[in-house]
Structure formats: C-alpha cells, structure tokens
Scaffold this motif. Structure first.
Motif, PDB file in Angstrom:
ATOM      1  N   LYS A 169     -22.366  22.574 -21.790  1.00 58.48           N
ATOM      2  CA  LYS A 169     -22.001  23.354 -22.984  1.00 58.48           C
ATOM      3  C   LYS A 169     -21.421  22.445 -24.062  1.00 58.48           C
ATOM      4  O   LYS A 169     -21.751  22.573 -25.249  1.00 58.48           O
ATOM      5  N   GLN A 180     -28.334  24.594 -18.388  1.00 55.01           N
ATOM      6  CA  GLN A 180     -27.259  25.049 -19.263  1.00 55.01           C
ATOM      7  C   GLN A 180     -27.279  24.307 -20.596  1.00 55.01           C
ATOM      8  O   GLN A 180     -27.020  24.910 -21.652  1.00 55.01           O
ATOM      9  N   SER A 184     -27.480  26.266 -24.002  1.00 58.26           N
ATOM     10  CA  SER A 184     -26.369  26.150 -24.953  1.00 58.26           C
ATOM     11  C   SER A 184     -26.820  25.613 -26.303  1.00 58.26           C
ATOM     12  O   SER A 184     -26.244  25.975 -27.348  1.00 58.26           O
ATOM     13  N   ALA A 243     -24.043  20.193 -25.755  1.00 55.91           N
ATOM     14  CA  ALA A 243     -24.785  20.911 -26.798  1.00 55.91           C
ATOM     15  C   ALA A 243     -23.969  20.978 -28.083  1.00 55.91           C
ATOM     16  O   ALA A 243     -24.509  20.785 -29.184  1.00 55.91           O
ATOM     17  N   ARG A 244     -22.685  21.235 -27.963  1.00 54.41           N
ATOM     18  CA  ARG A 244     -21.833  21.287 -29.153  1.00 54.41           C
ATOM     19  C   ARG A 244     -21.754  19.924 -29.835  1.00 54.41           C
ATOM     20  O   ARG A 244     -21.751  19.832 -31.071  1.00 54.41           O
ATOM     21  N   THR A 287     -21.859  22.866 -15.644  1.00 47.95           N
ATOM     22  CA  THR A 287     -22.045  23.892 -16.673  1.00 47.95           C
ATOM     23  C   THR A 287     -21.186  23.629 -17.904  1.00 47.95           C
ATOM     24  O   THR A 287     -21.665  23.673 -19.041  1.00 47.95           O
ATOM     25  N   ASP A 288     -19.905  23.338 -17.686  1.00 42.34           N
ATOM     26  CA  ASP A 288     -19.004  23.132 -18.825  1.00 42.34           C
ATOM     27  C   ASP A 288     -19.336  21.853 -19.590  1.00 42.34           C
ATOM     28  O   ASP A 288     -19.240  21.819 -20.827  1.00 42.34           O
ATOM     29  N   GLU A 344     -27.861  28.607 -28.068  1.00 42.71           N
ATOM     30  CA  GLU A 344     -26.688  29.423 -28.390  1.00 42.71           C
ATOM     31  C   GLU A 344     -25.883  28.830 -29.539  1.00 42.71           C
ATOM     32  O   GLU A 344     -25.256  29.571 -30.313  1.00 42.71           O
ATOM     33  N   GLU A 345     -25.903  27.514 -29.664  1.00 38.59           N
ATOM     34  CA  GLU A 345     -25.174  26.846 -30.749  1.00 38.59           C
ATOM     35  C   GLU A 345     -25.979  26.788 -32.042  1.00 38.59           C
ATOM     36  O   GLU A 345     -25.522  26.216 -33.037  1.00 38.59           O
TER      37      GLU A 345
END
Length: 411
Positions: free
Chosen positions: A302, A16, A20, A305-306, A298-299, A23-24
C-alpha cells in the motif's frame, strides 16, 4: 508514465501493490508478473485446511474479473531473468523484454534447502506454493508415518494438521525449544505440550543425519541420536531465504533482502521492494528487519503505491502475525526484540492466555493464545503508542478498554 509500473511477483504483496495503485488514482499501465500458472491465491490456508481436504481449491486473492476490471495486466507463468537498471527494462524468459517507469519487486522468499543425503528422494517435500501443498496432500493419503524437520510455524501447522488426520507425526527440531525463539519460552513450551497431547512426537535438540529410501521413495530418517524414524513422507520446514537474485545481479543494495528506505525505495529510486524479500530499518526497534507476514506484505505494498503516485510518508505500520496450530490460535503484535520484562495474563492451563512484552515500561509486543481480544487491543495500543501498567494488564480486556477510552482524543 508511458511504460507504467511493472510488478514482479503475484503473491499478497504484488497483488496488493497493483490494487493500491488503482485505489490511489494511478492511471498508467500496471503489469503484474506471476511465475505460477494459478490465479494469485491466499497462502496461509495451504498448511492447514488445504492439505487436509482433498476437495479444497486455492482461495483467490481477487477474482479474475478484478484484474480486467481495473486494467491490471496480469501475466501468469512469467519468468524474469534480469533487470537492466539503466534502460529500465526487464529481460523475460523466451527472449522478450519489458520496459517500466517504476518497478516493484515482490519476489517473496523460498524454503531453505537442507543439504542431506536422500533429500532428493520422492516424498521429501517443502511448502511454499499451492503445487507444494498438493504434493503434501497427495503423499499424505499413503503416508501413515510422517517426519517434519523444523519446529517453526509452518512445520508445526503441518504437523498438527496431519496428526489430526490420523498420521503418526514426528517433529525434529535442532534447537532446545520449538518456534525458533520467535515467541516467549512459555508459549513455546505450551505449544509443545499441546502438540504432544494430540499425538505429535517432538524431538528437541536433534537433527536428521540422512534420509533413507526404498526404490527411489523416502522410507525413513536417521536422527543424530542414532534412531531410525519410519517415514513415507518427510516435510522440511527450516525457514526461508529471500528471493534477491534479480536485485543483486542488477546491482541493488542487498543484505538479507533488498535494502529499502522508509518509503519502500531500493538503492535505485524507481525500483521498490515489498514483502518477504525487503529489508528495512524498523521504526519501532531501530533495527534492520525482514518480516515474513501477510500484514507486512500488504501494508508495504500500500505504501509503495503511495510512493509511486507521489505521496510522502514513511512506513509505520504495527507488525502483526498469526498461526493456527491444532487448537491454538497464536497471534502476535509488535516485535519482542529488546524486551526485558514479561507480564502474563490468563491461564495457560485453560489454553487461553497472553504474554505482554515490555522494554522498561514501554509496551513492545503481545503474544496471545486463543485471546483475540488481547491481540486487537494490542494493535490499538501499539498504534497509539500507549503502554499499559501491569495492573491494567491484570485487569484484563475491560481494564485495557477503559484505559484506551480515557486517552485524550488525537486532534
């Protein structure tokens, strides 16, 4: 950004984190190191459908084309031997090294070892990987009698699955109840009764003194009460320990996991940790916790990554977890620690009910058996900080939905 992000661990959290980052909008190198040869896979099915179906294959988290299509350099069979924090380099088995700008430790956890005489016999197994699950599946075909040591989620999932397949299963639990005080006593007792009705024998307040063998293979287990339990397979499921050795050797702060802040950063800012191996101050309880769940892995990934791409914001995800034990789907949302009042909704005799946990008048958690609507509403309520009254809980899902619908729109 020339060396990019290296992620150690290719489980739910590691995969993940890699996904992510893309995705970011992160466009630097992303290298994902896995210590297994398999394509990263879902772990929850291993204790259930996988071990009962000889034809079952691991369920990939992402298809192989995902990694190449998103320029994620996935390297299976990679063993990391050390971290040089000052040089920002990893030492890999085989003498190679690997530079990084950011490092994500998603190293997970491993089964706790039980130091018992006979624990090295063939047929004494634990479950953490697909290789372990294959061994359990293979041994179960020739094992009419199975002993499961440990009455936690994994042990009970395996026990229920093997019993449904016709095995004579005995669960041995050292405490006076199942599920290690992880759920309400009412739910623990309900699970015990349902399992016993399905043919699983459960010994509470009992330990195994030694495991006995015959020609190098397990043949039985001797309990603290002096009873010999016949067994061609013994499965040890007494919990897990976080894989923190790399972090500890590198000088990172460690205490029941790698210590991280609200943005997943360790005591070294460009090294982050996520998943089973991460210990953090939880926003809901104010306590330091280490959560072992797919949701948390998972969270946290995420958010890591941010953090790497420069976004602000601390971890405030609502924790939830599930377990399938026989004909019971257990779903938990929130954390029960500190709760001082419980409200029952539904009827345990129907195998469908929920226990709502409160701290004074504040909703802290909901534990459900075969009541998925309660679970989903719980995730909404805890996410919004809404606490229902006992009367609303008694009114069931419709009353709770109405109460949520009446809340002012968040602007």
């Amino acid at each position: 950004m020339k060396n990019g992000v290296v992620i150690v661990g290719a489980g739910h959290a590691g995969v993940q984190a890699a996904a992510s980052l893309r995705e970011e909008g992160y466009d630097g190198p992303v290298i994902l190191l896995g210590d297994e040869s398999e394509l990263p896979y879902h772990k929850p099915p291993l204790s259930k459908t996988f071990i009962k179906d000889p034809a079952a294959q691991p369920q990939p988290l992402r298809g192989e084309v995902f990694y190449s299509g998103h320029s994620i350099d996935f390297r299976p069979g990679s063993l990391v031997e050390g971290i040089d924090v000052a040089a920002q380099r990893l030492a890999l088995a085989g003498g190679q090294d690997l530079a990084y700008d950011h490092l994500v430790l998603a190293t997970g956890s491993r089964p706790r070892v039980l130091p018992l005489q006979g624990s090295d016999l063939a047929g004494v197994l634990s479950l953490r990987s697909v290789a372990d699950a294959r061994l359990i599946r293979d041994h179960s075909t020739a094992s009419e009698d199975v002993v499961v040591i440990g009455g936690g989620f994994i042990g009970l999932e395996i026990a229920a699955t093997l019993a449904a397949g016709g095995r004579r299963v005995t669960v041995v639990e050292a405490l006076d109840r199942l599920l290690g005080r992880a759920v309400a006593p009412l739910i623990a007792e309900h699970v015990r009764k349902r399992l016993e009705a399905s043919g699983v024998r459960i010994l509470l307040g009992t330990t195994i003194e030694r495991i006995e063998g015959d020609n190098g293979h397990v043949a039985g287990a001797m309990t603290s009460a002096g009873e010999r339990l016949p067994a061609k397979m013994v499965v040890i499921g007494i919990g897990v320990v976080p894989n923190v050795e790399l972090a500890q050797a590198a000088g990172l702060a460690v205490a029941n996991g790698v210590r991280i802040d609200g943005r997943m950063r360790s005591s070294v800012e460009n090294i982050l940790a996520v998943g089973d191996n991460a210990n953090f101050r939880h926003w809901q309880t104010g306590a330091d916790v280490r959560l072992e769940s797919v949701q948390n892995a998972t969270d946290q990934a995420k958010l890591a990554a941010r953090t790497i791409v420069g976004h602000d914001g601390d971890y405030t995800a609502v924790p939830w977890f599930w377990s399938d034990i026989g004909d019971m789907k257990l779903q938990m949302v929130g954390l029960t620690m500190g709760s001082d009042r419980q409200v029952l909704s539904g009827d345990p005799s129907e195998n469908r009910f929920s226990v709502y946990h409160f701290i004074a008048d504040r909703l802290a958690a909901i534990e459900s058996v075969n009541r998925p609507a309660d679970h989903m509403l719980g995730r909404k309520m805890l996410g919004l900080g809404f606490s229902p009254t006992a009367e609303m809980v008694a009114g069931g899902a419709e009353a709770l939905k109405a109460a949520l619908a009446a809340l002012p729109v968040q602007g």
